[in-house]
Enzyme design. Structure first.
Site, PDB file in Angstrom:
ATOM      1  CG  ASP A  57       0.265  -6.947   3.095  1.00 24.31           C
ATOM      2  OD1 ASP A  57      -0.276  -5.832   2.974  1.00 24.31           O
ATOM      3  OD2 ASP A  57      -0.303  -8.020   2.822  1.00 24.31           O
ATOM      4  CD  GLU A  84       0.292   2.990   1.767  1.00 24.30           C
ATOM      5  OE1 GLU A  84      -0.225   2.841   0.638  1.00 24.30           O
ATOM      6  OE2 GLU A  84      -0.027   3.889   2.569  1.00 24.30           O
ATOM      7  CD1 TRP A  85      -3.079  -3.099   0.858  1.00 26.12           C
ATOM      8  CD2 TRP A  85      -3.533  -2.340   2.913  1.00 26.12           C
ATOM      9  NE1 TRP A  85      -2.734  -4.085   1.746  1.00 26.12           N
ATOM     10  CE2 TRP A  85      -3.007  -3.649   3.025  1.00 26.12           C
ATOM     11  CE3 TRP A  85      -3.892  -1.680   4.085  1.00 26.12           C
ATOM     12  CZ2 TRP A  85      -2.829  -4.285   4.249  1.00 26.12           C
ATOM     13  CZ3 TRP A  85      -3.728  -2.309   5.309  1.00 26.12           C
ATOM     14  CH2 TRP A  85      -3.192  -3.586   5.381  1.00 26.12           C
ATOM     15  N   GLY A  86      -2.400   2.200  -0.509  1.00 30.65           N
ATOM     16  CA  GLY A  86      -2.707   3.571  -0.917  1.00 30.65           C
ATOM     17  C   GLY A  86      -3.148   4.479   0.210  1.00 30.65           C
ATOM     18  CG  ASP A 114      -6.246  -6.883  -0.632  1.00 25.93           C
ATOM     19  OD1 ASP A 114      -5.422  -5.956  -0.559  1.00 25.93           O
ATOM     20  OD2 ASP A 114      -6.167  -7.928   0.032  1.00 25.93           O
TER      21      ASP A 114
END
Ligand code: GLA
Length: 392
Positions: A150, A183-185, A205
């Site tokens: 994460d 890394e959520w884009g 998320d």
């Protein structure tokens, strides 16, 4: 000189005849499938939950359908010992992580774990920053097969450098470990993460709802579908765009929405990580998660991500080319009323004047042979998902 030519031919012949080696390290050649604790259980993880879930995957038909990785997300870890080694929560994991991994392996499944590239995880547990090599070694000792990594508490860190550092540590650990970048884009990992990780989160998320943005970045299924539409070119065997774990069966989606969610993840060649309580699921939810024809679309060896080829306001047609020359097609109705519309061969990449056998992947039945187009009624927030096999 002829003997020289013969000599070189003899040398190169075995190479020419050798099977083509898979790209990269041969891991995740189809999108990983499994289960992750976060979406349903958050920090409420324990060895009891992991063992029970592994049992349920084996007994409930999910293992046979292809689900493999059992992944503990955040909150299994509490501290580091005097040598810096990561310590699992002794109350929740009294037997230790290795024993849990051994149990998961004894079921013929694989075991995954979670950490973070920064100083702390998103739930404020110790992260792996400056402990990459040590943690990778620990994971290898424990028998970890999959690491989700994460991006919380990473002030001043560069995504590419931080993920490459753990990637190298995993490769040096002596064990084959699938590396899931999370890394959520934010820094477009589809542009830099191939060769570093096997999958990368492309979105914030996922939330257990159809369309419900959160101020901190959480997003519903419909929003994620739109983000994925733009990056279809970057996915392929060993390097997948990840639209986040499944919310199927967590209660916030209708049956139609659950089916649409699962259908799109398959069309995206997305990792299929179930995120519900596998020990207590309804027959309808089990039926969705184990639909082998839809799963076969996800796991198709060509590994192409599907894309949108037509829209008309809330009505959309999406296509994923499959290895055998057929096409998986989704008719998607974003609207709130039932609507009938068609997938036209010219839009989905079939010869416009040809015939195709149409198989409905949710009805699990052939619905006929059609010329040039296939029209169906689609329920609100729903899909009709078909496989079109051209007839020559
Ligand atoms: C982030 C990730 C989630 C989950 C949590 C755990 O929000 O994106 O998938 O791993 O952290 O704290």
């Amino acid at each position: 000189m002829r003997w020289l030519a013969r000599f070189f031919l003899a040398l190169s012949l075995p190479l020419l005849l050798a099977p083509i080696a898979p790209a990269g390290d041969g891991l995740a050649l189809t999108p990983p499938m499994g289960w992750n604790s976060w979406n349903k259980f958050g920090c409420n993880v324990s060895e009891k939950l992991i063992r029970g879930t592994a049992d349920a995957i084996e007994a409930g038909g999910l293992k046979d359908a292809g689900y493999q990785y059992v992944v503990i997300d955040d909150c299994w870890q509490v501290s580091r010992d005097a040598t810096g080694k990561i310590v699992a929560d002794p109350e929740r994991f009294p037997s230790g992580i290795k024993a849990v991994a051994d149990y998961v392996h004894s079921k013929g499944l694989k075991f995954g774990i979670y950490s973070d590239a920064g100083t702390l995880t998103c739930a404020k547990r110790p992260g792996s920053k400056d402990h990459e090599a040590q943690d990778a070694k620990t994971y290898a000792e424990w028998g970890v097969d999959y690491l989700k990594y994460d991006w919380c508490s990473t002030d001043g860190q560069d995504t590419r450098d931080s993920y490459a550092r753990m990637s190298r540590a995993l490769r040096a650990s002596g064990r084959s470990i699938v590396f899931s970048i999370c890394e959520w884009g934010g820094t477009k990992p589809w542009l830099w993460a191939q060769g570093i990780g096997h999958l990368w989160r492309a979105t914030g998320d996922i939330q257990d709802c159809w369309d419900c943005g959160k101020s901190w970045g959480g997003m519903g299924v419909a929003h994620i579908i739109d983000i994925m539409a733009d990056i279809h070119a970057y996915s392929g065997p060993g390097h997948w765009n990840d639209p986040d774990m499944l919310e199927v069966g967590n209660g916030g989606l209708t049956l139609a929405e659950n089916r649409a969610h699962f259908s799109f993840w398959a069309l995206f060649a997305a990792p299929l990580m179930a995120g519900n309580d596998l020990q207590a699921m309804t027959p309808e939810v089990r039926e969705i998660l184990t639909n082998r024809e839809v799963i076969a679309v996800d796991q198709d060896p060509l590994g192409m991500q599907g894309r949108k080829v037509w829209d008309d306001g809330p009505r959309e047609v999406w296509v994923k080319p499959l290895a055998d020359g057929s096409k998986a097609v989704i008719l998607f109705n974003r609207g709130t009323e039932e609507s009938a519309f068609a997938a036209r061969w010219e839009d989905v990449g079939l010869f416009p004047g040809g015939k195709a056998v149409v198989r409905d992947l949710w009805k699990k039945a052939d619905v006929g042979t059609f010329d040039g187009r296939y029209e169906a009624k689609v329920e609100p927030h729903g899909v009709v998902m078909v496989k079109l096999t051209p007839q020559f």
